[in-house]
Write a protein that holds these residues in place. Structure first.
Motif, PDB file in Angstrom:
ATOM      1  N   ALA A   1       0.835  -1.192   0.000  1.00  0.00           N
ATOM      2  CA  ALA A   1       0.000   0.000   0.000  1.00  0.00           C
ATOM      3  C   ALA A   1       0.874   1.248   0.000  1.00  0.00           C
ATOM      4  CB  ALA A   1      -0.901   0.003   1.236  1.00  0.00           C
ATOM      5  N   PRO A   2       0.335   2.368  -0.452  1.00  0.00           N
ATOM      6  CA  PRO A   2       1.083   3.608  -0.370  1.00  0.00           C
ATOM      7  C   PRO A   2       1.416   3.926   1.076  1.00  0.00           C
ATOM      8  CG  PRO A   2      -0.861   3.841  -1.766  1.00  0.00           C
ATOM      9  CD  PRO A   2      -0.972   2.519  -1.094  1.00  0.00           C
ATOM     10  N   ALA A   3       2.529   4.643   1.278  1.00  0.00           N
ATOM     11  CA  ALA A   3       2.969   4.957   2.637  1.00  0.00           C
ATOM     12  C   ALA A   3       1.955   5.844   3.347  1.00  0.00           C
ATOM     13  CB  ALA A   3       4.336   5.635   2.594  1.00  0.00           C
ATOM     14  N   GLU A   4       1.369   6.784   2.638  1.00  0.00           N
ATOM     15  CA  GLU A   4       0.402   7.701   3.235  1.00  0.00           C
ATOM     16  C   GLU A   4      -1.021   7.229   2.930  1.00  0.00           C
ATOM     17  OE1 GLU A   4       1.155  10.168   5.203  1.00  0.00           O
ATOM     18  OE2 GLU A   4       3.306   9.803   4.969  1.00  0.00           O
ATOM     19  N   PRO A   5      -1.954   7.498   3.861  1.00  0.00           N
ATOM     20  CA  PRO A   5      -3.352   7.132   3.595  1.00  0.00           C
ATOM     21  C   PRO A   5      -3.850   7.801   2.316  1.00  0.00           C
ATOM     22  CG  PRO A   5      -3.040   7.770   5.893  1.00  0.00           C
ATOM     23  CD  PRO A   5      -1.763   8.098   5.182  1.00  0.00           C
ATOM     24  N   VAL A   6      -4.588   7.043   1.540  1.00  0.00           N
ATOM     25  CA  VAL A   6      -5.083   7.545   0.255  1.00  0.00           C
ATOM     26  C   VAL A   6      -6.599   7.533   0.279  1.00  0.00           C
ATOM     27  CG1 VAL A   6      -5.116   7.197  -2.244  1.00  0.00           C
ATOM     28  CG2 VAL A   6      -3.049   6.674  -0.933  1.00  0.00           C
ATOM     29  N   SER A   7      -7.212   8.597  -0.197  1.00  0.00           N
ATOM     30  CA  SER A   7      -8.666   8.673  -0.261  1.00  0.00           C
ATOM     31  C   SER A   7      -9.195   7.618  -1.217  1.00  0.00           C
ATOM     32  CB  SER A   7      -9.101  10.060  -0.729  1.00  0.00           C
ATOM     33  OG  SER A   7     -10.470  10.056  -1.092  1.00  0.00           O
ATOM     34  N   PRO A   8     -10.301   6.956  -0.858  1.00  0.00           N
ATOM     35  CA  PRO A   8     -10.874   5.970  -1.794  1.00  0.00           C
ATOM     36  C   PRO A   8     -11.331   6.590  -3.101  1.00  0.00           C
ATOM     37  CG  PRO A   8     -12.353   6.395   0.059  1.00  0.00           C
ATOM     38  CD  PRO A   8     -11.052   7.052   0.398  1.00  0.00           C
ATOM     39  N   ASP A   9     -11.487   7.916  -3.141  1.00  0.00           N
ATOM     40  CA  ASP A   9     -11.911   8.583  -4.373  1.00  0.00           C
ATOM     41  C   ASP A   9     -10.746   8.920  -5.290  1.00  0.00           C
ATOM     42  OD1 ASP A   9     -14.580   8.548  -3.537  1.00  0.00           O
ATOM     43  OD2 ASP A   9     -14.326  10.402  -2.398  1.00  0.00           O
ATOM     44  N   THR A  10      -9.523   8.637  -4.840  1.00  0.00           N
ATOM     45  CA  THR A  10      -8.355   8.945  -5.668  1.00  0.00           C
ATOM     46  C   THR A  10      -8.399   8.138  -6.960  1.00  0.00           C
ATOM     47  OG1 THR A  10      -7.003   9.387  -3.713  1.00  0.00           O
ATOM     48  CG2 THR A  10      -5.832   8.913  -5.762  1.00  0.00           C
ATOM     49  N   VAL A  11      -8.322   8.821  -8.092  1.00  0.00           N
ATOM     50  CA  VAL A  11      -8.391   8.160  -9.400  1.00  0.00           C
ATOM     51  C   VAL A  11      -7.023   7.589  -9.743  1.00  0.00           C
ATOM     52  CG1 VAL A  11      -8.832   8.466 -11.861  1.00  0.00           C
ATOM     53  CG2 VAL A  11     -10.253   9.661 -10.173  1.00  0.00           C
ATOM     54  N   LEU A  12      -6.980   6.301 -10.051  1.00  0.00           N
ATOM     55  CA  LEU A  12      -5.739   5.621 -10.413  1.00  0.00           C
ATOM     56  C   LEU A  12      -5.598   5.433 -11.909  1.00  0.00           C
ATOM     57  CD1 LEU A  12      -5.757   2.813  -7.675  1.00  0.00           C
ATOM     58  CD2 LEU A  12      -4.662   5.059  -7.564  1.00  0.00           C
TER      59      LEU A  12
END
Length: 311
Positions: free
Chosen positions: A51-62
């Motif tokens: 996982a990314p080191a920092e928390p990522v919003s579930p809305d982040t577009v990949l």
């Protein structure tokens, strides 16, 4: 696993899991968000994508697939569904694997719509089932799981402790050998001054020899009858005559007697939490069922469901 081998494995897994991925998982949290209490750290690391080191919003577009966005939240859902498959993928490649699976799924779904498959009777029936499944999960997470609080666990533990009846238990060592003759020869050595544990380490034929024959504490019903009867009849510090069981001949040395105590909460926290969760689930189901008519036309099937508490 080498990267050369991981690539074909990933391709095979992608092809195999797409149909299964269309179902909605009942897992309570994304694989990489499970707490240490929910799963051992080693197991979590094996199952989880990096996982990314920092928390990522579930809305982040990949990514976007023909204009349709794929988000971090989509990866969370995919990880929940594909926990077992992820164990075959190197940790550093798991996020890429999940995104590839989702891209494949989006492409196939788009092609299916173009073929009009989204209007079929089978698709409509499956979507209705998956909607109910997803809502069941939402209800479970929001209503049932929230009842498993620290206060509820403590209360359940105290109730169990209050009902706990101390039972006599003994701690013993044993030496298991194939014949009575061998047992008597070893017994003579011990009577001559040899330590029982030393003799058990040398002569024992089962796994306890590594611990000097130590069986730990046990109570009634935990050992085969012949062994238990002989052990319970000994005085502390006394060694038995050879005792025959289905496994061979035992010499038994009694080390201690005591009354069993209730285990501390920290040792049984997971089991108590599971009990609280189960009771919360049962209470929620019973509350929902009250006033609801459930009819099953097939008498045999109705009897099976009733026996399992379904109606």
């Amino acid at each position: 696993m080498s990267s050369d081998f991981a690539a074909p494995v990933a391709s095979l897994l992608r092809a195999a899991i797409v149909p299964a991925f269309l179902a909605v998982s009942l897992t309570a949290a994304p694989v990489w968000a499970q707490s240490e209490e929910a799963a051992p750290a080693e197991a979590t690391e094996q199952a989880a994508p990096s996982a990314p080191a920092e928390p990522v919003s579930p809305d982040t577009v990949l990514a976007t697939v023909d204009g349709v966005e794929v988000t971090e939240g989509d990866l969370v859902l995919a990880a929940e569904e594909l926990t077992a498959e992820l164990q075959s993928i190197p940790a550093e490649q798991r996020r890429g694997f999940l995104l590839t699976v989702i891209i494949d799924m989006k492409l196939m779904a788009s092609a299916a719509r173009a073929e009009g498959l989204d209007g079929s009777e089978d698709f409509t029936r499956r979507m209705a089932y998956l909607e109910d499944q997803a809502l069941r999960r939402a209800f479970f997470n929001s209503i049932v799981e929230t009842q498993v609080t620290e206060e509820a666990i403590e209360a359940a533990y105290q109730e169990l402790v209050a009902d706990f009846t101390p039972e006599p238990e003994v701690r013993a060592r044993h030496i298991l050998v194939p014949t009575e003759e061998e047992a008597n020869e070893i017994r003579a050595e011990i009577e001559g001054g040899r330590e029982f544990a030393d003799a058990a380490s040398e002569y024992g034929t089962d796994g306890t020899r590594a611990n000097g024959g130590d069986l730990g504490y046990f109570s009634s019903g935990m050992m085969v009858p012949e062994f238990e009867q002989a052990a319970m009849a000994l005085e502390v510090g006394e060694m038995s005559q050879p005792v025959e069981s289905q496994f061979g001949f035992h010499l038994i040395y009694l080390e201690d007697r005591r009354l069993a105590e209730a285990p501390p909460l920290e040792e049984v926290r997971q089991q108590v939490a599971q009990q609280v969760l189960y009771e919360s689930y049962e209470a929620a189901i019973e509350d929902i069922k009250s006033g609801v008519e459930i009819q099953i036309d097939d008498p045999e099937l109705a009897a099976q469901v009733e026996a399992q508490g379904g109606i």
